[in-house]
Motif scaffolding. Structure first.
Motif, short mmCIF file in Angstrom:
data_model
loop_
_atom_site.label_atom_id
_atom_site.label_comp_id
_atom_site.label_asym_id
_atom_site.label_seq_id
_atom_site.Cartn_x
_atom_site.Cartn_y
_atom_site.Cartn_z
N UNK A 216 0.82 -1.21 0.00
CA UNK A 216 0.00 0.00 0.00
C UNK A 216 0.85 1.26 0.00
N UNK A 217 1.94 1.24 0.77
CA UNK A 217 2.83 2.40 0.82
C UNK A 217 3.48 2.62 -0.55
N UNK A 218 3.88 1.54 -1.21
CA UNK A 218 4.49 1.66 -2.54
C UNK A 218 3.49 2.26 -3.53
N UNK A 219 2.25 1.74 -3.51
CA UNK A 219 1.22 2.25 -4.43
C UNK A 219 0.95 3.73 -4.18
N UNK A 220 0.85 4.12 -2.92
CA UNK A 220 0.62 5.52 -2.58
C UNK A 220 1.81 6.39 -2.97
N UNK A 221 3.02 5.87 -2.79
CA UNK A 221 4.23 6.63 -3.15
C UNK A 221 4.23 6.97 -4.63
N UNK A 222 3.81 6.02 -5.45
CA UNK A 222 3.74 6.28 -6.89
C UNK A 222 2.70 7.36 -7.18
N UNK A 223 1.56 7.28 -6.49
CA UNK A 223 0.52 8.30 -6.66
C UNK A 223 1.03 9.68 -6.25
N UNK A 224 1.84 9.73 -5.19
CA UNK A 224 2.40 11.01 -4.75
C UNK A 224 3.36 11.59 -5.81
N UNK A 225 4.16 10.73 -6.42
CA UNK A 225 5.06 11.20 -7.48
C UNK A 225 4.27 11.82 -8.63
N UNK A 226 3.20 11.13 -9.02
CA UNK A 226 2.35 11.65 -10.09
C UNK A 226 1.74 13.00 -9.68
N UNK A 227 1.28 13.07 -8.44
CA UNK A 227 0.65 14.30 -7.97
C UNK A 227 1.63 15.46 -7.93
N UNK A 228 2.89 15.18 -7.60
CA UNK A 228 3.91 16.23 -7.59
C UNK A 228 4.02 16.90 -8.95
N UNK A 229 3.99 16.10 -9.99
CA UNK A 229 4.11 16.66 -11.34
C UNK A 229 2.85 17.43 -11.72
N UNK A 230 1.69 16.87 -11.39
CA UNK A 230 0.43 17.59 -11.67
C UNK A 230 0.40 18.92 -10.94
N UNK A 231 0.81 18.90 -9.68
CA UNK A 231 0.79 20.13 -8.88
C UNK A 231 1.76 21.16 -9.43
N UNK A 232 2.91 20.70 -9.91
CA UNK A 232 3.87 21.63 -10.52
C UNK A 232 3.24 22.33 -11.72
N UNK A 233 2.55 21.57 -12.56
CA UNK A 233 1.87 22.19 -13.70
C UNK A 233 0.81 23.19 -13.26
N UNK A 234 0.08 22.84 -12.19
CA UNK A 234 -0.94 23.76 -11.68
C UNK A 234 -0.31 25.05 -11.16
N UNK A 235 0.82 24.91 -10.44
CA UNK A 235 1.52 26.10 -9.93
C UNK A 235 2.02 26.98 -11.07
N UNK A 236 2.51 26.35 -12.15
CA UNK A 236 2.98 27.13 -13.29
C UNK A 236 1.83 27.91 -13.92
N UNK A 237 0.68 27.24 -14.04
CA UNK A 237 -0.50 27.93 -14.57
C UNK A 237 -0.95 29.05 -13.64
N UNK A 238 -0.86 28.79 -12.34
CA UNK A 238 -1.23 29.81 -11.37
C UNK A 238 -0.30 31.02 -11.45
#
Length: 429
Positions: A216-238
């Protein structure tokens, strides 16, 4: 708040329905999600030491974690979802110091695949909602259910297309409210949960307890990595919407708040949180870019989380109403992913990355029994189509060699502006 509300309540509803949780537990998840989103929104806007980007950001429960959460929950229950979220949040906290290196793993071809897979993975949920669900006594696909879902969908489309200002921004919530009133008039709603729910209650940290399965921790860690990139794009748009230059330290503070905020949310029995892209659109739409104004949104979300009766009202929303609104909401995520993919350079290599990763992600989404004979560890990690699509895309991007592109005369004449990708992310938001 209205622009974010639909997404915030949808995540606990999707996870709760998939795990077949009783209504009172779903109410607790909804209130925890509202409370956690509110507190982290205030921290992101105001800043606490090195934590918080200090820009108008609304935080909320993220769809990027839904697939992993369901996969973990089916195997170990809600305590494992929260424990895995808490442990894996370290990935985002530490990763905030290494954003340039992590960002290289997720070029626009990979990011577009991930966003598209989030939408594609959630559409079946909306379809089941629209059909009335599989609860005992429900008539799946009845004309009444499909009619209500279609009515809500059309209402949301009309509000998005012809509404102005806050009406357009809050189209999903307004459409659900109109559909809810229709169902009340038809006598379809049971208010027992609302009558039994307390009006006010203090938050209950560690309400479900926590367990920490490695898979479960591994699966969540992968999701966090994906979210980091999504959030970076959102911050750039912001940054583009607020005329703010996004320096590395600024991005790091925002990502750090996402990680710390998700850890705090887990302690408050809430799913992980991330920066909401749709609220960047509200900033552009209204012209209001004050972080203090948006921090008040956090205060309102926090207060909403202190009243369980509000969560009880959300639980009474009929599934066809959720289906009509959810279909629009999840399809818009697909649209955002397609817009990102449309700006990716059309090469054979990128075509292979996009096709194979989306295909593998859909294979797990459409046929989850595909992994039924594999060890439990593998099922938990790869049980989400979002995770599979992201991992395959990252692996292919690292393995497949890049070939130099030969420009034609036409290509040399037409220059692509450096803001092209940023513009696409802003439009998607």
């Amino acid at each position: 708040m209205l622009a974010a509300l639909g997404g915030i309540i949808a995540v606990p509803l999707v996870v709760g329905a998939a795990l077949k949780l009783p209504a009172d537990q779903i109410i607790t998840l909804i209130n925890a999600a509202l409370l956690g989103s509110g507190i982290v929104t205030i921290i992101q806007c105001k800043g606490v030491g090195p934590v918080g980007i200090r820009l108008p950001c609304v935080m909320g429960t993220s769809f990027a974690f839904v697939g992993a959460a369901i996969s973990i929950g089916l195997e170990h229950g809600v305590p494992a979802i929260l424990g895995s979220s808490l442990a894996a949040s370290v990935v985002m906290i530490v990763g905030s110091c290494f954003m340039p290196k992590i960002r290289k793993l997720f070029p626009h071809a990979v990011t577009g695949v991930v966003v598209t897979m989030i939408g594609l993975s959630l559409v079946p949920v909306a379809v089941d909602w629209a059909a009335g669900g599989h609860a005992p006594g429900a008539v799946y696909g009845s004309p009444l259910n499909l009619g209500i879902a279609a009515f809500v969908l059309v209402t949301v489309i009309m509000l998005v297309q012809f509404g102005k200002g806050i009406v357009s921004a809050a189209a999903v919530v307004i459409g659900m409210f109109i559909g809810y009133l229709l169902c009340v008039s038809l006598g379809m709603i049971d208010f027992t949960q609302v009558q039994n729910a307390p009006i006010f209650a203090l938050p209950q940290p560690l309400h479900y307890g926590m367990t920490f399965p490695v898979a479960g921790i591994v699966a969540m860690a992968i999701a966090y990595l994906v979210t980091m990139v999504e959030t970076t794009g959102t911050f750039m748009a912001l940054g583009a919407a607020t005329n703010t230059k996004m320096r590395g330290k600024t991005l790091a503070r925002g990502i750090l708040c996402d990680g710390v905020g998700s850890a705090f949310a887990a302690l408050m029995s809430s799913p992980p949180v991330s920066t909401f892209a749709q609220n960047v659109g509200v900033v552009s739409l209204t012209g209001v870019a004050s972080r203090h104004v948006v921090a008040l949104t956090g205060v309102m979300l926090l207060l909403a989380g202190l009243f369980p009766v509000l969560g009880a009202v959300v639980v009474t929303i009929p599934q066809p109403v959720l289906g009509g609104a959810g279909l629009m909401m999840f399809a818009m995520i697909i649209s955002a992913g397609v817009q990102l993919l449309s700006h990716v350079e059309h090469t054979k290599r990128n075509g292979v990355i996009m096709a194979v990763s989306i295909g593998c992600g859909l294979a797990v989404t459409v046929r989850p029994e595909l992994l039924s004979q594999l060890p439990a560890f593998v099922k938990e990690v790869f049980g989400s189509g979002i995770t599979v699509g992201a991992l395959v895309a990252v692996a292919l991007n690292l393995v497949l060699p890049e070939r130099p592109v030969e420009l034609t005369d036409d290509d040399e004449e037409e220059e692509v502006p450096p803001q092209a990708f940023l513009t696409s992310e802003r439009e998607a938001a």
